[in-house]
Design an enzyme around this catalytic site. Sequence first.
Site, short mmCIF file in Angstrom:
data_model
loop_
_atom_site.label_atom_id
_atom_site.label_comp_id
_atom_site.label_asym_id
_atom_site.label_seq_id
_atom_site.Cartn_x
_atom_site.Cartn_y
_atom_site.Cartn_z
N ASN A 24 48.25 0.80 -89.96
CA ASN A 24 48.17 1.94 -90.81
C ASN A 24 48.38 1.52 -92.02
O ASN A 24 49.69 1.64 -92.44
CB ASN A 24 48.41 3.25 -90.45
CG ASN A 24 48.16 4.54 -91.80
OD1 ASN A 24 47.14 3.60 -92.00
ND2 ASN A 24 48.84 5.51 -92.07
N LYS A 26 47.19 2.48 -94.67
CA LYS A 26 47.47 3.55 -96.21
C LYS A 26 46.60 3.43 -97.20
O LYS A 26 45.83 1.97 -97.01
CB LYS A 26 48.89 3.54 -96.05
CG LYS A 26 49.94 4.08 -95.10
CD LYS A 26 51.11 4.94 -95.43
CE LYS A 26 51.13 5.09 -94.37
NZ LYS A 26 52.72 5.68 -94.20
N HIS A 107 47.29 12.76 -90.03
CA HIS A 107 47.85 12.25 -90.35
C HIS A 107 49.06 12.75 -91.19
O HIS A 107 48.17 13.53 -92.23
CB HIS A 107 48.03 10.78 -91.85
CG HIS A 107 49.04 9.84 -91.50
ND1 HIS A 107 50.23 10.16 -92.95
CD2 HIS A 107 49.75 8.43 -91.18
CE1 HIS A 107 50.94 9.08 -92.39
NE2 HIS A 107 50.19 8.74 -91.79
N GLU A 109 50.28 12.31 -94.13
CA GLU A 109 50.10 12.27 -95.78
C GLU A 109 48.66 13.54 -96.39
O GLU A 109 48.68 13.98 -97.09
CB GLU A 109 49.71 11.14 -96.16
CG GLU A 109 51.20 10.55 -96.32
CD GLU A 109 51.33 9.29 -95.92
OE1 GLU A 109 50.43 8.55 -95.83
OE2 GLU A 109 52.14 8.49 -95.32
N GLU A 178 54.49 11.51 -85.23
CA GLU A 178 54.89 10.45 -86.72
C GLU A 178 56.05 11.47 -86.99
O GLU A 178 55.57 12.67 -88.68
CB GLU A 178 54.13 10.25 -87.27
CG GLU A 178 53.40 8.59 -86.74
CD GLU A 178 52.81 8.15 -87.78
OE1 GLU A 178 52.74 7.15 -87.92
OE2 GLU A 178 51.77 8.97 -89.28
N GLY A 184 57.87 6.27 -93.95
CA GLY A 184 58.66 5.38 -95.26
C GLY A 184 59.69 5.08 -95.56
O GLY A 184 60.10 5.65 -96.71
N SER A 220 58.55 3.72 -90.15
CA SER A 220 59.93 3.29 -90.33
C SER A 220 60.02 1.92 -89.49
O SER A 220 61.11 1.41 -88.63
CB SER A 220 61.04 3.85 -90.68
OG SER A 220 60.58 4.80 -91.96
#
Length: 255
Positions: A24, A26, A107, A109, A178, A184, A220
């Site tokens: 991904n 991003k 996702h 985010e 996730e 991250g 991660s």
Amino acid sequence: MNQTNVNQTATNATGGRTRLVIGNWKMHGNLADNAALLAALRPANPAARIAVCVPFPYLAQAAQALAGSTVTWGAQDVSAHSHGAYTGEVSAPMLKDFGCAWVLVGHSERRSMHGESDQLVADKAKAALAAGLTPVVCVGESLAERDAGQAIAVIQRQLAPVLALGAQSVCQMVIAYEPVWAIGTGRTATPEQAQEVHAAIRAALDGIGAGGIQILYGGSVKAANAASLFSMPDIDGALVGGAALVADEFLRIAA
Ligand code: 13P
């Protein structure tokens, strides 16, 4: 899927499910950097099946650079609507036009920064399936939710409207677990923590007769921790953020 099928060799520990590693990107990349990254992935033949989910403007670049290779590509979001007055949105049929195989939906985010509800995520997954794309449905708890002992309950709540689409639909999806606190942050879930949630997801899927689909772990993931995660019986691959931007690292995860 309308892209070349990959020579699939690696499978998970017990289920015989093909290992899948999706990058991904991003909101990273530019034409020059993407060209170098895609060129490095193109000749690769890792044990896992690999794919990249790129920003919308670079779909055409990915389609061209990866055509005829074993690497497949997709997008990071999709509208729940097929067409219409939805300024700024991109529909599943449009993604299909570019030869996308995959699309990420839900996702964390997007859930947290764009207010996407569990139902909207399910609607997006449904729209993706209707256009012939494979939705990768992302779920995951926050640190506060984990600390409150709510991790599995949160995942079950997020999955509920997806499971309500029925086994026939869900059997064509991929789920990605996730944990928000691992994205991250460099703080990966331990293989045991991830496996516990993956097993709960598998049980929920089994409950509607869709227990055979792939469940990826994200948060991660690096070459250094991928093998221990993949040794778990219900972890079928990874959804990789930062490490997917470095060809060698990404390929070592998929090796
Ligand atoms: P990182 O691998 O950078 O933690 O990102 C994970 C992720 O959000 C993939 O979708």
